[in-house]
Design an enzyme around this catalytic site. Structure first.
Site, PDB file in Angstrom:
ATOM      1  N   HIS A   1      -9.859  -5.896  -3.213  1.00 30.88           N
ATOM      2  CA  HIS A   1     -10.979  -5.695  -2.280  1.00 30.88           C
ATOM      3  C   HIS A   1     -12.032  -4.910  -3.064  1.00 30.88           C
ATOM      4  O   HIS A   1     -11.887  -3.703  -3.279  1.00 30.88           O
ATOM      5  CB  HIS A   1     -10.524  -4.916  -1.042  1.00 30.88           C
TER       6      HIS A   1
ATOM      7  N   ASN B   1       2.376  -4.787  -3.275  1.00 28.45           N
ATOM      8  CA  ASN B   1       0.969  -5.164  -3.151  1.00 28.45           C
ATOM      9  C   ASN B   1       0.142  -3.917  -2.875  1.00 28.45           C
ATOM     10  O   ASN B   1       0.568  -3.043  -2.117  1.00 28.45           O
ATOM     11  CB  ASN B   1       0.887  -6.133  -1.950  1.00 28.45           C
TER      12      ASN B   1
ATOM     13  N   GLU C   1      -5.870 -10.616  -2.260  1.00 32.41           N
ATOM     14  CA  GLU C   1      -6.760 -10.474  -1.090  1.00 32.41           C
ATOM     15  C   GLU C   1      -8.216 -10.350  -1.520  1.00 32.41           C
ATOM     16  O   GLU C   1      -8.995  -9.579  -0.954  1.00 32.41           O
ATOM     17  CB  GLU C   1      -6.361  -9.219  -0.274  1.00 32.41           C
TER      18      GLU C   1
ATOM     19  N   GLU D   1       0.801  -1.230   0.000  1.00 37.98           N
ATOM     20  CA  GLU D   1       0.000   0.000   0.000  1.00 37.98           C
ATOM     21  C   GLU D   1       0.833   1.279   0.000  1.00 37.98           C
ATOM     22  O   GLU D   1       0.638   2.158   0.835  1.00 37.98           O
ATOM     23  CB  GLU D   1      -0.995  -0.035   1.172  1.00 37.98           C
TER      24      GLU D   1
ATOM     25  N   ASP E   1     -11.926 -10.087  -2.116  1.00 39.50           N
ATOM     26  CA  ASP E   1     -13.265 -10.206  -1.534  1.00 39.50           C
ATOM     27  C   ASP E   1     -14.155  -9.186  -2.235  1.00 39.50           C
ATOM     28  O   ASP E   1     -13.662  -8.194  -2.769  1.00 39.50           O
ATOM     29  CB  ASP E   1     -13.288 -10.075   0.007  1.00 39.50           C
TER      30      ASP E   1
HETATM   31  C1  XIL Z   1      -6.687  -6.895   7.580  1.00 36.24           C
HETATM   32  C2  XIL Z   1      -7.056  -8.144   8.370  1.00 36.24           C
HETATM   33  O1  XIL Z   1      -7.916  -8.920   7.590  1.00 36.24           O
HETATM   34  C3  XIL Z   1      -7.712  -7.770   9.681  1.00 36.24           C
HETATM   35  O2  XIL Z   1      -7.907  -8.924  10.492  1.00 36.24           O
HETATM   36  C4  XIL Z   1      -6.866  -6.768  10.449  1.00 36.24           C
HETATM   37  O3  XIL Z   1      -7.544  -6.347  11.597  1.00 36.24           O
HETATM   38  C5  XIL Z   1      -6.549  -5.570   9.562  1.00 36.24           C
HETATM   39  O4  XIL Z   1      -5.919  -6.015   8.366  1.00 36.24           O
HETATM   40  N1  XIL Z   1      -5.068  -4.856   3.175  1.00 36.24           N
HETATM   41  C6  XIL Z   1      -4.099  -5.713   3.632  1.00 36.24           C
HETATM   42  C7  XIL Z   1      -4.422  -6.690   4.700  1.00 36.24           C
HETATM   43  O5  XIL Z   1      -2.989  -5.727   3.072  1.00 36.24           O
HETATM   44  O6  XIL Z   1      -3.313  -6.948   5.522  1.00 36.24           O
HETATM   45  C8  XIL Z   1      -5.584  -6.230   5.556  1.00 36.24           C
HETATM   46  O7  XIL Z   1      -5.928  -7.268   6.454  1.00 36.24           O
HETATM   47  C9  XIL Z   1      -6.755  -5.849   4.675  1.00 36.24           C
HETATM   48  C10 XIL Z   1      -6.380  -4.718   3.741  1.00 36.24           C
END
Ligand code: XIL
Length: 366
Positions: free
Chosen positions: A257, A221, A285, A180, A287
């Site tokens: 996401h 990432n 990641e 990020e 979702d």
């Molecule tokens: C999130 C986890 O899913 C949670 O359990 C935690 O509280 C916060 O982080 N981007 C990322 C991940 O790179 O590491 C994050 O994961 C979600 C957003």
């Protein structure tokens, strides 16, 4: 030459035998210290998501962690369906180095051993993604508010990479080295690393990670780099220029996401443009959230959206696999962070497959 050998292995991975070559030390790693918790053992479903993905020379992975292992049914589902694990939280800085120079690998080792004990590293293309070394979030305050000079913070960052990536050296197929780094407009996020060290923190982190774990693919990432736009352009430019300078970035991780019914229309083209740089692309990641409660219409749209994302990865030959950020809605991070939204994963709260699950299966079987 990590990239070359990786490429040849991916190309060779058309045969089942060659798959085993993909990970350097497949089933031999012993983590220390020995975790006291027992390591769960499951049974792989030969028709599960990862098994299907392998036929397309991809993996299908999931974020999982120690705090979910007390749910035996969920753990069995994870080990049956998925072939790659990302520790959802256990390899983040706040967990691995909560105070300066004090390292804790207890939970990380449990996750890693779970992947290994289930021979994910033998049956899967890519058993473990490690997440993440340099990130502004879940960063302990001793780093964020440490008032370090540039020289000191470089040394703190290198020491963290040496210890954490060093502990797991040779095990993960990929490391999220930097997470990020960008704002939505494509400018650099003003993190403690950027503000103190400058843009070169990224070069330094990648070079250090390569020194420490030469076998891991090194990834940058981020989220909202699925469709074309300023953030994707910034990512592409950064990776292009860094690689010209000899900075070892091997993979772009698109977190993905996403929001039901609002997918960018240029995902495939955008990931292809990233792949054209000569790097691998991973969906890291995934979702796809919706306003809750879900209904038949939103679940159907979500299924279509999952299919779009999986198809986009399948259409880009250098897209190596898809990781969902949890399997069941019950354990998603979404409701905690996005108020009024949830239900973003392929299994519902009762661990029953949703239309999204069937859509992924369809895409993988097509
Ligand atoms: C999130 C986890 O899913 C949670 O359990 C935690 O509280 C916060 O982080 N981007 C990322 C991940 O790179 O590491 C994050 O994961 C979600 C957003």
């Amino acid at each position: 030459m990590v990239q070359l050998s990786f490429l040849s292995l991916v190309l060779a991975a058309t045969s089942a035998v060659a798959l085993e070559l993909f990970v350097p030390e497949p089933c031999t790693f012993t983590a220390t210290p020995t975790p006291t918790t027992s390591i769960p053992v499951g049974k792989r479903d030969p028709k599960g998501l990862d098994a299907l993905a392998q036929r397309k020379r991809r993996y299908f992975g999931v974020a999982f962690d120690v705090n979910r292992m007390s749910d035996a049914a969920y753990t069995q589902l994870i080990l049956a369906q998925f072939g790659q694990i990302t520790a959802e939280n256990s390899l983040k800085w706040e967990t691995t180095e909560p105070s300066r120079g004090v390292f804790n690998f207890t939970n990380g080792d449990i996750v890693v051993k779970t992947a290994q004990r289930n021979k994910m590293s033998c049956q899967s293309i890519a058993p473990l993604r490690a997440h993440t070394l340099v990130w502004h979030s879940q960063l302990p305050s001793w780093v964020g508010n440490g008032n370090f000079t540039k020289k000191e913070l470089i040394s703190v960052m290198k020491n963290h990479i040496n210890n954490v990536a060093g502990h797991y050296r040779g095990v993960p197929y990929a490391w999220d080295v930097v997470n990020e780094a960008f704002n939505e407009d494509g400018s650099f996020r003003q993190t403690v690393f950027y503000s103190t060290i400058g843009e070169e923190y990224i070069d330094i982190a990648f070079k250090q990670a390569r020194l420490v774990d030469p076998k891991a693919l090194l990834a940058i990432n981020d989220y909202n780099i699925d469709g074309q736009g300023p953030k994707s352009t910034a990512m592409i430019n950064l990776v292009k220029n860094a690689r010209k300078r000899g900075v070892p970035i091997d993979q772009i991780g698109a977190q993905a996401h996403l929001v039901v019914g609002t997918l960018p229309t240029t995902i495939r083209e955008n990931w292809q443009a990233m792949a054209n740089l000569g790097v691998w692309v991973a969906v890291t990641e995934l979702d796809i959230r919706m306003p809750t409660p879900a209904n038949a219409t939103s679940l159907a749209q979500q299924a279509a959206d999952y299919k779009t994302v999986v198809n986009a990865c399948l259409a880009v030959s250098r897209c190596v696999g898809v990781t969902v950020w949890g399997a069941s809605d019950k354990y998603s991070w979404v409701p905690e962070v996005f108020s009024g939204e949830g239900a973003p994963l392929p299994y519902d709260d009762n661990l029953a497959p949703k239309p999204a699950y069937n859509a992924i299966v369809q895409a993988l079987k097509a």
